[in-house]
Motif scaffolding. Sequence first.
Motif, PDB file in Angstrom:
ATOM      1  N   ALA A   1      52.318  -0.639  48.886  1.00  0.00           N
ATOM      2  CA  ALA A   1      52.151   0.297  47.769  1.00  0.00           C
ATOM      3  C   ALA A   1      52.733   1.671  48.112  1.00  0.00           C
ATOM      4  CB  ALA A   1      50.676   0.413  47.396  1.00  0.00           C
ATOM      5  N   VAL A   2      52.464   2.149  49.322  1.00  0.00           N
ATOM      6  CA  VAL A   2      53.001   3.448  49.758  1.00  0.00           C
ATOM      7  C   VAL A   2      54.527   3.395  49.805  1.00  0.00           C
ATOM      8  CG1 VAL A   2      53.146   5.044  51.711  1.00  0.00           C
ATOM      9  CG2 VAL A   2      50.925   4.140  50.992  1.00  0.00           C
ATOM     10  N   LEU A   3      55.087   2.312  50.326  1.00  0.00           N
ATOM     11  CA  LEU A   3      56.533   2.153  50.399  1.00  0.00           C
ATOM     12  C   LEU A   3      57.157   2.133  49.013  1.00  0.00           C
ATOM     13  CD1 LEU A   3      58.974   1.686  52.255  1.00  0.00           C
ATOM     14  CD2 LEU A   3      58.553  -0.762  52.004  1.00  0.00           C
ATOM     15  N   LEU A   4      56.559   1.436  48.070  1.00  0.00           N
ATOM     16  CA  LEU A   4      57.077   1.389  46.699  1.00  0.00           C
ATOM     17  C   LEU A   4      57.041   2.756  46.033  1.00  0.00           C
ATOM     18  CD1 LEU A   4      55.634  -2.008  45.438  1.00  0.00           C
ATOM     19  CD2 LEU A   4      58.018  -1.455  45.953  1.00  0.00           C
ATOM     20  N   ILE A   5      55.992   3.520  46.269  1.00  0.00           N
ATOM     21  CA  ILE A   5      55.910   4.873  45.709  1.00  0.00           C
ATOM     22  C   ILE A   5      57.017   5.755  46.281  1.00  0.00           C
ATOM     23  CG2 ILE A   5      54.496   6.976  45.664  1.00  0.00           C
ATOM     24  CD1 ILE A   5      52.032   5.090  45.475  1.00  0.00           C
ATOM     25  N   LEU A   6      57.217   5.690  47.596  1.00  0.00           N
ATOM     26  CA  LEU A   6      58.276   6.491  48.224  1.00  0.00           C
ATOM     27  C   LEU A   6      59.658   6.095  47.706  1.00  0.00           C
ATOM     28  CD1 LEU A   6      57.013   6.663  51.919  1.00  0.00           C
ATOM     29  CD2 LEU A   6      57.049   8.503  50.218  1.00  0.00           C
ATOM     30  N   LEU A   7      59.902   4.809  47.535  1.00  0.00           N
ATOM     31  CA  LEU A   7      61.197   4.348  47.015  1.00  0.00           C
ATOM     32  C   LEU A   7      61.420   4.783  45.572  1.00  0.00           C
ATOM     33  CD1 LEU A   7      61.546   0.760  48.499  1.00  0.00           C
ATOM     34  CD2 LEU A   7      62.937   2.764  49.014  1.00  0.00           C
ATOM     35  N   SER A   8      60.368   4.760  44.758  1.00  0.00           N
ATOM     36  CA  SER A   8      60.518   5.168  43.362  1.00  0.00           C
ATOM     37  C   SER A   8      60.840   6.654  43.248  1.00  0.00           C
ATOM     38  CB  SER A   8      59.269   4.820  42.558  1.00  0.00           C
ATOM     39  OG  SER A   8      58.186   5.620  42.959  1.00  0.00           O
ATOM     40  N   VAL A   9      60.404   7.432  44.195  1.00  0.00           N
ATOM     41  CA  VAL A   9      60.727   8.862  44.212  1.00  0.00           C
ATOM     42  C   VAL A   9      62.138   9.078  44.747  1.00  0.00           C
ATOM     43  CG1 VAL A   9      60.141  11.066  45.291  1.00  0.00           C
ATOM     44  CG2 VAL A   9      58.330   9.586  44.408  1.00  0.00           C
ATOM     45  N   ALA A  10      62.554   8.336  45.758  1.00  0.00           N
ATOM     46  CA  ALA A  10      63.849   8.547  46.417  1.00  0.00           C
ATOM     47  C   ALA A  10      65.024   7.924  45.670  1.00  0.00           C
ATOM     48  CB  ALA A  10      63.800   7.984  47.838  1.00  0.00           C
ATOM     49  N   LEU A  11      64.814   6.852  44.920  1.00  0.00           N
ATOM     50  CA  LEU A  11      65.922   6.141  44.288  1.00  0.00           C
ATOM     51  C   LEU A  11      66.723   6.980  43.299  1.00  0.00           C
ATOM     52  CD1 LEU A  11      67.320   3.450  44.419  1.00  0.00           C
ATOM     53  CD2 LEU A  11      65.873   2.662  42.564  1.00  0.00           C
ATOM     54  N   PRO A  12      66.099   7.726  42.372  1.00  0.00           N
ATOM     55  CA  PRO A  12      66.914   8.554  41.469  1.00  0.00           C
ATOM     56  C   PRO A  12      67.742   9.598  42.218  1.00  0.00           C
ATOM     57  CG  PRO A  12      64.687   8.320  40.615  1.00  0.00           C
ATOM     58  CD  PRO A  12      64.691   7.747  42.002  1.00  0.00           C
ATOM     59  N   ALA A  13      67.179  10.196  43.249  1.00  0.00           N
ATOM     60  CA  ALA A  13      67.931  11.181  44.034  1.00  0.00           C
ATOM     61  C   ALA A  13      69.101  10.510  44.744  1.00  0.00           C
ATOM     62  CB  ALA A  13      67.014  11.857  45.044  1.00  0.00           C
ATOM     63  N   THR A  14      68.912   9.293  45.210  1.00  0.00           N
ATOM     64  CA  THR A  14      69.986   8.559  45.873  1.00  0.00           C
ATOM     65  C   THR A  14      71.098   8.229  44.888  1.00  0.00           C
ATOM     66  OG1 THR A  14      68.380   7.604  47.390  1.00  0.00           O
ATOM     67  CG2 THR A  14      70.507   6.518  47.266  1.00  0.00           C
ATOM     68  N   GLN A  15      70.753   7.856  43.663  1.00  0.00           N
ATOM     69  CA  GLN A  15      71.759   7.550  42.648  1.00  0.00           C
ATOM     70  C   GLN A  15      72.584   8.790  42.315  1.00  0.00           C
ATOM     71  OE1 GLN A  15      72.486   4.434  41.535  1.00  0.00           O
ATOM     72  NE2 GLN A  15      74.247   5.458  40.684  1.00  0.00           N
ATOM     73  N   ARG A  16      71.934   9.939  42.192  1.00  0.00           N
ATOM     74  CA  ARG A  16      72.666  11.182  41.932  1.00  0.00           C
ATOM     75  C   ARG A  16      73.608  11.503  43.088  1.00  0.00           C
ATOM     76  NH1 ARG A  16      67.696  12.600  39.663  1.00  0.00           N
ATOM     77  NH2 ARG A  16      67.009  13.674  41.537  1.00  0.00           N
ATOM     78  N   LEU A  17      73.166  11.269  44.314  1.00  0.00           N
ATOM     79  CA  LEU A  17      74.007  11.493  45.482  1.00  0.00           C
ATOM     80  C   LEU A  17      75.223  10.570  45.454  1.00  0.00           C
ATOM     81  CD1 LEU A  17      74.490  12.795  48.286  1.00  0.00           C
ATOM     82  CD2 LEU A  17      73.164  10.907  49.239  1.00  0.00           C
ATOM     83  N   LEU A  18      75.016   9.300  45.131  1.00  0.00           N
ATOM     84  CA  LEU A  18      76.134   8.358  45.032  1.00  0.00           C
ATOM     85  C   LEU A  18      77.109   8.763  43.938  1.00  0.00           C
ATOM     86  CD1 LEU A  18      74.373   4.906  45.497  1.00  0.00           C
ATOM     87  CD2 LEU A  18      76.022   5.972  47.035  1.00  0.00           C
TER      88      LEU A  18
END
Length: 180
Positions: free
Chosen positions: A25-42
């Motif tokens: 659950a903690v890992l999924l929360i962290l990924l949901s926060v980081a994924l949009p920022a990663t897409q913008r970086l890409l």
Amino acid sequence: MHRCRPRRAPAAGGWTLLEVGIATAVLLILLSVALPATQRLLDRQRAASARHLLSSHLAFARLAAIQRRVDISMCPSIDGVRCSGDAAGWGQGWIIRPTYADTAIGDAVLRHQRLHYPRGWEIHSSSGRPHIRYLPDGRAWGTNLQLRICSHGDLRGRVVVNNSGRIRSETLDESGGCTP
């Protein structure tokens, strides 16, 4: 008589089902926060890559025109042999070749660049400017050329070539502005 006590087996190491569930659950929360920022970086990296690639190939075409003392054109191409003639076709790739008055000289293609961007990524040129032609003195023939780098309709970058042949690129992040 001395009695030996049986030895206890060491406790088994590992995680309980509850601990695994909480960690997931903690890992999924962290990924949901980081994924949009990663897409913008890409997206920023793809746009920067396209700007640098276009700028370097435009500089190559200009230098080739000066060195060979002939007109050199850079145009969108799907097959790497002919210009597609489509101002919106730059997203597939382009070719650089010697020309005379917008007609190819022989079959010589000096450079072919093929692109493989994800769906929704496009490169559009100025209206009425499906290609650029450099003259033997390094000037760009015609009006200024503008190549817009677009992602899902949003403007991510721009490369501009003025009449003197000077190449300028800009980093942008504007909603809209990418109609062909």
